[in-house]
Design a protein around this motif. Structure first.
Motif, short mmCIF file in Angstrom:
data_model
loop_
_atom_site.label_atom_id
_atom_site.label_comp_id
_atom_site.label_asym_id
_atom_site.label_seq_id
_atom_site.Cartn_x
_atom_site.Cartn_y
_atom_site.Cartn_z
N VAL A 24 0.86 -1.17 0.00
CA VAL A 24 0.00 0.00 0.00
C VAL A 24 0.90 1.22 0.00
CG1 VAL A 24 -1.80 1.26 1.22
CG2 VAL A 24 -1.79 -1.24 1.28
N ASN A 25 0.87 2.00 -1.06
CA ASN A 25 1.72 3.19 -1.14
C ASN A 25 1.22 4.28 -0.20
OD1 ASN A 25 3.51 2.16 -3.10
ND2 ASN A 25 2.08 2.70 -4.74
N ASN A 26 2.16 5.05 0.36
CA ASN A 26 1.83 6.16 1.26
C ASN A 26 0.97 5.70 2.44
OD1 ASN A 26 3.15 8.05 -0.54
ND2 ASN A 26 1.33 7.93 -1.83
N TYR A 27 1.29 4.55 2.97
CA TYR A 27 0.53 3.99 4.09
C TYR A 27 0.74 4.85 5.35
CZ TYR A 27 -0.98 0.57 7.59
OH TYR A 27 -1.60 -0.07 8.63
N PRO A 28 -0.33 5.40 5.96
CA PRO A 28 -0.15 6.36 7.06
C PRO A 28 -0.21 5.76 8.47
CG PRO A 28 -2.42 6.41 6.33
CD PRO A 28 -1.73 5.36 5.50
N LEU A 29 -0.58 4.49 8.59
CA LEU A 29 -0.79 3.90 9.91
C LEU A 29 0.41 3.07 10.34
CD1 LEU A 29 -4.49 2.65 9.46
CD2 LEU A 29 -3.68 4.90 10.20
N LYS A 30 0.34 2.56 11.54
CA LYS A 30 1.35 1.62 12.03
C LYS A 30 0.99 0.20 11.58
CE LYS A 30 3.89 4.56 14.35
NZ LYS A 30 5.29 4.82 13.94
N ASP A 52 4.68 -1.28 8.95
CA ASP A 52 4.67 0.18 9.09
C ASP A 52 4.82 0.88 7.75
OD1 ASP A 52 4.41 -0.07 11.82
OD2 ASP A 52 6.51 0.33 12.27
N SER A 53 5.53 0.25 6.82
CA SER A 53 5.78 0.87 5.52
C SER A 53 4.80 0.42 4.45
CB SER A 53 7.21 0.58 5.06
OG SER A 53 7.47 -0.81 5.07
N GLY A 54 3.79 -0.39 4.82
CA GLY A 54 2.73 -0.73 3.90
C GLY A 54 2.86 -2.05 3.18
N GLU A 55 3.92 -2.85 3.48
CA GLU A 55 4.04 -4.16 2.83
C GLU A 55 3.02 -5.14 3.39
OE1 GLU A 55 6.79 -2.60 3.94
OE2 GLU A 55 7.91 -2.16 2.10
N LEU A 56 2.39 -5.88 2.49
CA LEU A 56 1.38 -6.85 2.88
C LEU A 56 1.99 -8.24 2.92
CD1 LEU A 56 -1.42 -5.57 0.49
CD2 LEU A 56 -1.33 -5.20 2.94
N THR A 112 -6.14 -3.27 14.72
CA THR A 112 -5.18 -3.28 15.82
C THR A 112 -5.94 -3.46 17.12
OG1 THR A 112 -5.29 -0.88 16.18
CG2 THR A 112 -3.66 -1.67 14.57
N LYS A 113 -5.22 -3.70 18.20
CA LYS A 113 -5.89 -3.84 19.51
C LYS A 113 -6.60 -2.55 19.88
CE LYS A 113 -2.79 -7.36 21.43
NZ LYS A 113 -1.82 -7.68 22.52
N GLU A 114 -5.98 -1.42 19.55
CA GLU A 114 -6.56 -0.12 19.89
C GLU A 114 -7.76 0.23 19.01
OE1 GLU A 114 -3.34 -0.59 19.13
OE2 GLU A 114 -2.60 -0.68 21.21
N ASN A 115 -7.69 -0.19 17.75
CA ASN A 115 -8.76 0.13 16.80
C ASN A 115 -9.02 -1.09 15.91
OD1 ASN A 115 -10.57 1.18 15.00
ND2 ASN A 115 -9.32 2.96 14.42
N PRO A 116 -9.99 -1.92 16.27
CA PRO A 116 -10.26 -3.16 15.52
C PRO A 116 -10.70 -2.92 14.08
CG PRO A 116 -11.32 -3.20 17.67
CD PRO A 116 -10.86 -1.81 17.46
N TYR A 117 -11.11 -1.70 13.76
CA TYR A 117 -11.55 -1.40 12.39
C TYR A 117 -10.97 -0.06 11.98
CZ TYR A 117 -14.63 -1.49 8.30
OH TYR A 117 -15.12 -1.52 7.02
N SER A 118 -9.66 -0.05 11.70
CA SER A 118 -8.96 1.20 11.42
C SER A 118 -8.89 1.54 9.94
CB SER A 118 -7.54 1.15 12.00
OG SER A 118 -6.83 0.02 11.52
N GLY A 119 -9.31 0.64 9.08
CA GLY A 119 -9.28 0.92 7.65
C GLY A 119 -9.65 -0.31 6.84
N TYR A 239 -9.01 4.92 5.51
CA TYR A 239 -8.64 4.85 6.93
C TYR A 239 -9.66 5.60 7.79
CZ TYR A 239 -4.47 3.78 4.26
OH TYR A 239 -3.61 3.25 3.34
N PHE A 240 -9.85 5.06 9.02
CA PHE A 240 -10.89 5.61 9.91
C PHE A 240 -10.29 5.98 11.27
CE2 PHE A 240 -12.68 2.05 7.35
CZ PHE A 240 -13.34 2.83 6.43
#
Length: 240
Positions: A24-30, A52-56, A112-119, A239-240
């Protein structure tokens, strides 16, 4: 000469890796988990991670043993519905013996644990297809491919065509020809819908009653499958 040849081979190998890497290019999340909610929000299915850099990094489960039989029965459908729901003759395409159980997994979600539906992730070859998918085809289509991920219980092959007909205006039916060439393996499969041609049609405006808009609709779609995401897939995040 040998050093030059070796350098060319190494560069070619690096290019191949770059072309086949899912990112994912320009991935903004952790870093996050890749999750499917195909069996409800209470039954997330983990299928890999994003860095962190967007690799799947996909790690699809080999089976659905973590999902109870009762829940699977509620969410799995006939392959005819999962694969051919847009066809006018969807329930006549497969015999009872061919009709394996399957499910369209929906979007790949970021969790993530903090946000189960972050994007979530869209899979396309042209980013212009993302708004078209988000509006369920209510804006102009463009030529290109979009992808879906499905789960099917058993191997499944199918080659054939069907027609999808939607009538918005009398004497101007919107017809789309789907040409299928599927070789599915039991488990998870990527389905590519390649819009090969588009045609203009009049459809009712979403904003004014009695007004019609001219919208480009797909007229021919080629449908193929693979067990991995094609290297030309563009991963577009929301992203949400």
């Amino acid at each position: 000469m040998k050093k030059s040849l070796l350098l060319i081979l190494l560069l070619s190998f690096e290019v191949i890796i770059a072309q086949t890497q899912n990112k994912v290019n320009n991935y903004p999340l952790k870093a996050s988990d890749l999750v499917l909610f195909s069996f409800g929000m209470d039954n997330p299915l983990y299928i890999g991670t994003i860095s962190d850099s967007g690799e799947l990094d996909f790690k699809f489960p080999k089976d659905l043993n973590l999902i109870s039989d009762e829940i699977k029965a509620n969410f799995l459908s006939d392959a005819a519905f999962t694969l051919f729901s847009k066809c006018d003759n969807s329930y006549d395409i497969l015999s009872e013996e061919e009709n394996s159980k399957a499910v369209n997994t929906g979007y790949i979600s970021l969790s993530t644990k903090e946000n189960p539906y972050s994007g979530l992730l869209f899979m396309v070859t042209d980013e212009k297809l993302v708004p078209w998918l988000e509006t369920y085809g209510d804006i102009n289509a463009v030529q290109g491919s979009y992808f879906e991920l499905i789960y099917i219980e058993s191997d499944f092959d199918y080659q054939g065509e069907c027609t999808s007909t939607v009538t918005y205006v009398e004497n101007d039916p919107v017809e789309t020809i789907y040409s299928y060439n599927l070789q599915l393996k039991a488990g998870f499969n990527f389905i590519e819908y390649k819009i090969e041609s588009i045609k203009e049609h009049k459809v009712p405006s979403m904003y004014e009653e009695g007004v019609f808009d001219n919208i480009m609709k797909p007229s021919n779609i080629k449908v193929t499958s693979s067990q991995t995401a094609p290297p030309y897939t563009k991963w577009v995040g929301k992203y949400f």
